[in-house]
Structure formats: C-alpha cells, structure tokens
Design a protein around this motif. Structure first.
Motif, PDB file in Angstrom:
ATOM      1  N   SER A  40       0.828  -1.209   0.000  1.00 55.35           N
ATOM      2  CA  SER A  40       0.000   0.000   0.000  1.00 55.35           C
ATOM      3  C   SER A  40       0.863   1.260   0.000  1.00 55.35           C
ATOM      4  O   SER A  40       0.559   2.233  -0.701  1.00 55.35           O
ATOM      5  CB  SER A  40      -0.938  -0.001   1.207  1.00 55.35           C
ATOM      6  OG  SER A  40      -1.859  -1.067   1.133  1.00 55.35           O
ATOM      7  N   SER A  41       1.944   1.239   0.767  1.00 59.35           N
ATOM      8  CA  SER A  41       2.847   2.394   0.798  1.00 59.35           C
ATOM      9  C   SER A  41       3.459   2.631  -0.572  1.00 59.35           C
ATOM     10  O   SER A  41       3.615   3.783  -1.005  1.00 59.35           O
ATOM     11  CB  SER A  41       3.949   2.183   1.839  1.00 59.35           C
ATOM     12  OG  SER A  41       3.407   2.139   3.142  1.00 59.35           O
ATOM     13  N   ALA A  42       3.805   1.561  -1.267  1.00 59.03           N
ATOM     14  CA  ALA A  42       4.390   1.701  -2.604  1.00 59.03           C
ATOM     15  C   ALA A  42       3.388   2.313  -3.571  1.00 59.03           C
ATOM     16  O   ALA A  42       3.726   3.216  -4.348  1.00 59.03           O
ATOM     17  CB  ALA A  42       4.861   0.340  -3.112  1.00 59.03           C
ATOM     18  N   ILE A  43       2.142   1.836  -3.538  1.00 61.20           N
ATOM     19  CA  ILE A  43       1.113   2.382  -4.425  1.00 61.20           C
ATOM     20  C   ILE A  43       0.891   3.861  -4.131  1.00 61.20           C
ATOM     21  O   ILE A  43       0.829   4.691  -5.042  1.00 61.20           O
ATOM     22  CB  ILE A  43      -0.202   1.586  -4.282  1.00 61.20           C
ATOM     23  CG1 ILE A  43      -0.016   0.154  -4.820  1.00 61.20           C
ATOM     24  CG2 ILE A  43      -1.344   2.279  -5.031  1.00 61.20           C
ATOM     25  CD1 ILE A  43      -1.198  -0.758  -4.560  1.00 61.20           C
ATOM     26  N   ASN A  44       0.774   4.199  -2.861  1.00 60.95           N
ATOM     27  CA  ASN A  44       0.565   5.602  -2.490  1.00 60.95           C
ATOM     28  C   ASN A  44       1.722   6.481  -2.941  1.00 60.95           C
ATOM     29  O   ASN A  44       1.516   7.595  -3.438  1.00 60.95           O
ATOM     30  CB  ASN A  44       0.383   5.723  -0.976  1.00 60.95           C
ATOM     31  CG  ASN A  44      -0.947   5.175  -0.495  1.00 60.95           C
ATOM     32  OD1 ASN A  44      -1.898   5.071  -1.258  1.00 60.95           O
ATOM     33  ND2 ASN A  44      -1.013   4.815   0.764  1.00 60.95           N
ATOM     34  N   LEU A  52      -4.473   6.729  -0.888  1.00 62.36           N
ATOM     35  CA  LEU A  52      -5.160   6.065  -1.998  1.00 62.36           C
ATOM     36  C   LEU A  52      -5.382   4.600  -1.652  1.00 62.36           C
ATOM     37  O   LEU A  52      -6.503   4.084  -1.695  1.00 62.36           O
ATOM     38  CB  LEU A  52      -4.336   6.193  -3.279  1.00 62.36           C
ATOM     39  CG  LEU A  52      -4.935   5.512  -4.510  1.00 62.36           C
ATOM     40  CD1 LEU A  52      -6.215   6.202  -4.936  1.00 62.36           C
ATOM     41  CD2 LEU A  52      -3.928   5.505  -5.655  1.00 62.36           C
ATOM     42  N   ALA A  53      -4.292   3.920  -1.310  1.00 65.36           N
ATOM     43  CA  ALA A  53      -4.370   2.541  -0.822  1.00 65.36           C
ATOM     44  C   ALA A  53      -4.235   2.580   0.692  1.00 65.36           C
ATOM     45  O   ALA A  53      -3.382   3.289   1.222  1.00 65.36           O
ATOM     46  CB  ALA A  53      -3.262   1.688  -1.445  1.00 65.36           C
ATOM     47  N   PHE A  54      -5.073   1.839   1.378  1.00 62.92           N
ATOM     48  CA  PHE A  54      -5.075   1.890   2.835  1.00 62.92           C
ATOM     49  C   PHE A  54      -3.836   1.223   3.396  1.00 62.92           C
ATOM     50  O   PHE A  54      -3.508   0.090   3.043  1.00 62.92           O
ATOM     51  CB  PHE A  54      -6.318   1.200   3.399  1.00 62.92           C
ATOM     52  CG  PHE A  54      -6.411   1.277   4.901  1.00 62.92           C
ATOM     53  CD1 PHE A  54      -6.814   2.450   5.510  1.00 62.92           C
ATOM     54  CD2 PHE A  54      -6.072   0.192   5.687  1.00 62.92           C
ATOM     55  CE1 PHE A  54      -6.893   2.537   6.899  1.00 62.92           C
ATOM     56  CE2 PHE A  54      -6.149   0.270   7.068  1.00 62.92           C
ATOM     57  CZ  PHE A  54      -6.560   1.444   7.675  1.00 62.92           C
ATOM     58  N   THR A  55      -3.114   1.939   4.250  1.00 59.31           N
ATOM     59  CA  THR A  55      -1.926   1.382   4.900  1.00 59.31           C
ATOM     60  C   THR A  55      -2.240   1.125   6.363  1.00 59.31           C
ATOM     61  O   THR A  55      -2.976   1.859   7.006  1.00 59.31           O
ATOM     62  CB  THR A  55      -0.728   2.338   4.805  1.00 59.31           C
ATOM     63  OG1 THR A  55      -1.082   3.586   5.411  1.00 59.31           O
ATOM     64  CG2 THR A  55      -0.337   2.570   3.364  1.00 59.31           C
ATOM     65  N   SER A  56      -1.681   0.045   6.892  1.00 58.38           N
ATOM     66  CA  SER A  56      -1.936  -0.314   8.283  1.00 58.38           C
ATOM     67  C   SER A  56      -0.719  -1.041   8.843  1.00 58.38           C
ATOM     68  O   SER A  56      -0.009  -1.745   8.127  1.00 58.38           O
ATOM     69  CB  SER A  56      -3.158  -1.224   8.380  1.00 58.38           C
ATOM     70  OG  SER A  56      -3.323  -1.711   9.695  1.00 58.38           O
ATOM     71  N   LEU A  80      -4.790   0.182 -11.876  1.00 55.31           N
ATOM     72  CA  LEU A  80      -3.897  -0.449 -10.913  1.00 55.31           C
ATOM     73  C   LEU A  80      -4.757  -1.341 -10.035  1.00 55.31           C
ATOM     74  O   LEU A  80      -5.853  -0.941  -9.616  1.00 55.31           O
ATOM     75  CB  LEU A  80      -3.177   0.591 -10.058  1.00 55.31           C
ATOM     76  CG  LEU A  80      -2.320   1.627 -10.790  1.00 55.31           C
ATOM     77  CD1 LEU A  80      -1.621   2.526  -9.779  1.00 55.31           C
ATOM     78  CD2 LEU A  80      -1.313   0.970 -11.720  1.00 55.31           C
ATOM     79  N   VAL A  81      -4.275  -2.541  -9.752  1.00 58.51           N
ATOM     80  CA  VAL A  81      -5.073  -3.524  -9.019  1.00 58.51           C
ATOM     81  C   VAL A  81      -4.291  -3.978  -7.790  1.00 58.51           C
ATOM     82  O   VAL A  81      -3.220  -4.574  -7.906  1.00 58.51           O
ATOM     83  CB  VAL A  81      -5.409  -4.730  -9.920  1.00 58.51           C
ATOM     84  CG1 VAL A  81      -6.337  -5.687  -9.184  1.00 58.51           C
ATOM     85  CG2 VAL A  81      -6.049  -4.267 -11.229  1.00 58.51           C
ATOM     86  N   ASP A  82      -4.822  -3.654  -6.632  1.00 57.90           N
ATOM     87  CA  ASP A  82      -4.197  -3.987  -5.350  1.00 57.90           C
ATOM     88  C   ASP A  82      -4.771  -5.316  -4.878  1.00 57.90           C
ATOM     89  O   ASP A  82      -5.935  -5.404  -4.489  1.00 57.90           O
ATOM     90  CB  ASP A  82      -4.492  -2.862  -4.350  1.00 57.90           C
ATOM     91  CG  ASP A  82      -3.789  -3.064  -3.016  1.00 57.90           C
ATOM     92  OD1 ASP A  82      -2.938  -3.970  -2.913  1.00 57.90           O
ATOM     93  OD2 ASP A  82      -4.096  -2.305  -2.075  1.00 57.90           O
ATOM     94  N   LEU A  83      -3.935  -6.366  -4.914  1.00 60.41           N
ATOM     95  CA  LEU A  83      -4.390  -7.704  -4.550  1.00 60.41           C
ATOM     96  C   LEU A  83      -4.237  -7.948  -3.051  1.00 60.41           C
ATOM     97  O   LEU A  83      -3.404  -7.321  -2.399  1.00 60.41           O
ATOM     98  CB  LEU A  83      -3.584  -8.755  -5.324  1.00 60.41           C
ATOM     99  CG  LEU A  83      -3.694  -8.682  -6.851  1.00 60.41           C
ATOM    100  CD1 LEU A  83      -2.781  -9.730  -7.487  1.00 60.41           C
ATOM    101  CD2 LEU A  83      -5.129  -8.888  -7.300  1.00 60.41           C
ATOM    102  N   ARG A 192      11.693   7.371  -1.229  1.00 57.53           N
ATOM    103  CA  ARG A 192      11.257   7.638  -2.603  1.00 57.53           C
ATOM    104  C   ARG A 192      12.346   7.268  -3.614  1.00 57.53           C
ATOM    105  O   ARG A 192      12.562   7.972  -4.600  1.00 57.53           O
ATOM    106  CB  ARG A 192      10.848   9.106  -2.761  1.00 57.53           C
ATOM    107  CG  ARG A 192       9.715   9.524  -1.851  1.00 57.53           C
ATOM    108  CD  ARG A 192       9.293  10.971  -2.079  1.00 57.53           C
ATOM    109  NE  ARG A 192       8.839  11.169  -3.442  1.00 57.53           N
ATOM    110  CZ  ARG A 192       7.609  10.895  -3.868  1.00 57.53           C
ATOM    111  NH1 ARG A 192       6.721  10.398  -3.030  1.00 57.53           N
ATOM    112  NH2 ARG A 192       7.268  11.111  -5.128  1.00 57.53           N
ATOM    113  N   SER A 193      12.996   6.155  -3.369  1.00 58.38           N
ATOM    114  CA  SER A 193      14.050   5.693  -4.271  1.00 58.38           C
ATOM    115  C   SER A 193      13.539   4.536  -5.124  1.00 58.38           C
ATOM    116  O   SER A 193      12.789   3.682  -4.641  1.00 58.38           O
ATOM    117  CB  SER A 193      15.286   5.246  -3.481  1.00 58.38           C
ATOM    118  OG  SER A 193      14.986   4.168  -2.615  1.00 58.38           O
TER     119      SER A 193
END
Length: 207
Positions: A40-44, A52-56, A80-83, A192-193
């Motif tokens: 989720s962090s990568a997608i955001n 955008l994607a929920f992180t927990s 984009l599809v978050d599985l 952000r690398s």
C-alpha cells in the motif's frame, strides 16, 4: 514515463469474488506481496497520494481486490489492481483459502492483466509463498517486476547483495524463455528511491 498518469489514480471498486471483476477492457497492472511488505505504501508513493491505498501496521488488512482507475472519467487509460496480501498467520484458514482461490483465479485468467508488480521485503525476499505467486503467474506469459521494498533499512552493499541473490533465485527455477520477463529492483517508499524505474516498467506495460 511521466508519473502524471499515475497521479490521476482514483479508487474505483473493491471485489471479493471473480464475478465482481469489472468488464472494462482497459489494461491492468496488479500489485501483490506478503502482508506488511509495503504494498500500500508503494502504491501511495507511486501515485503521489497519501491514502489512496489503505496502509496499516496490522498485516492482512487488504482482504479484497481493490481497483484504481488511471486517466480521466471520460477515458480510462488503465487500472492499478491492489491484490490481497498473503502469508499472514493470524488470518482464519477459511479466509486464507478464499484469498488464495481469488488470487489464483485472477492471476491465471484475467485477460486484461499486462504484468505483475510483486513486492518483497528486501530483508526477507523469495519466501515459499513469493515463489508460489511467481509460479502461478509465469504460465500467463506476462512479465513480473519485483520490488525489493524497505531498501532504506539496508546498506547499499546489503541492498545490492539482496538484489543479486533474488535474481539468482529466480534464475534457478525460471525456464529459459521466461527469464527475460523477470526483473528485480530495490525500492523504498520512505526515501522515494527506485520510482523512475517503476514508472518506466508501467509505461512499457500499458503501451
């Protein structure tokens, strides 16, 4: 690619069963990985959006297939599809079986799918479940790009060693005709690398 297209990402829908998958023919790029691998962090980070994607901090929270549309409402350029994250021990057995069936069906049969971004913690890459995910997907003929996440937790030397070791692990079981489809890079959402490389991969797949 210019990251501008990913910055247009908007939540579209959640799916909990194959019959709920959208009928759109727009190309799809899936993100998969073990629970708490930083998906989720990568997608955001890639989409330059905080939630955008929920992180927990609690693994196993992504329990459905989540779709995000790219482009304007009048012209969808892709999804984009978050599985669902996999491998979290505290998830009930029935839920694990449901996720596995849903993941397998989606990865093996979805004609709109153009490639898989597979996230692995750089400190613990290529687990048995990661390998299973790759082997589910290879028969589709689509490429896999692996992000070794949380690379900021390793020194540069350790990160490069993890990248080399991961590529070697892939080469051991990949057929000769699939090796060119398996790529690996280091990635850190915190620092952000590695973003430019991912943007280039996504641009190629969407094209």
């Amino acid at each position: 690619m210019s990251p501008a297209l990913l910055h247009t990402a908007r939540f579209l829908m959640s799916v909990n069963h194959p019959h709920g998958l959208p009928t759109s023919e727009a190309p799809e790029i899936a993100f998969a990985g073990r629970s708490n691998a930083g998906k989720s962090s990568a997608i955001n980070t890639l989409c330059q959006q905080k939630r955008l994607a929920f992180t927990s901090k609690t693994p196993g929270r992504t329990q459905q297939i989540n779709y995000f549309s790219l482009g304007g409402a009048d012209r969808i350029a892709g999804h984009l599809v978050d599985l669902p994250g996999y491998g979290y021990a505290r998830v009930p057995a029935a839920a694990k079986a449901h996720w596995a069936q849903l993941l397998s069906h989606y990865l093996r049969t979805r004609s709109q799918l153009r490639g898989l971004i597979l996230l692995m913690d750089a400190r613990h890459p290529c687990t048995a479940l990661d390998t299973q995910m790759i082997e589910w997907f290879i028969p589709t003929g689509n490429p896999i790009h692996i992000l070794l996440t949380k690379a900021d937790k390793l020194s540069r030397q350790q990160g490069l060693a993890a990248q080399r070791a991961t590529q070697q692990r892939l080469d051991k079981y990949a057929r000769s005709d699939t090796r060119s489809m398996l790529s690996v890079q280091l990635f850190s959402a915190l620092k952000r690398s590695g973003l430019d490389t991912v943007y280039q991969v996504i641009e190629r797949w969407l094209a």
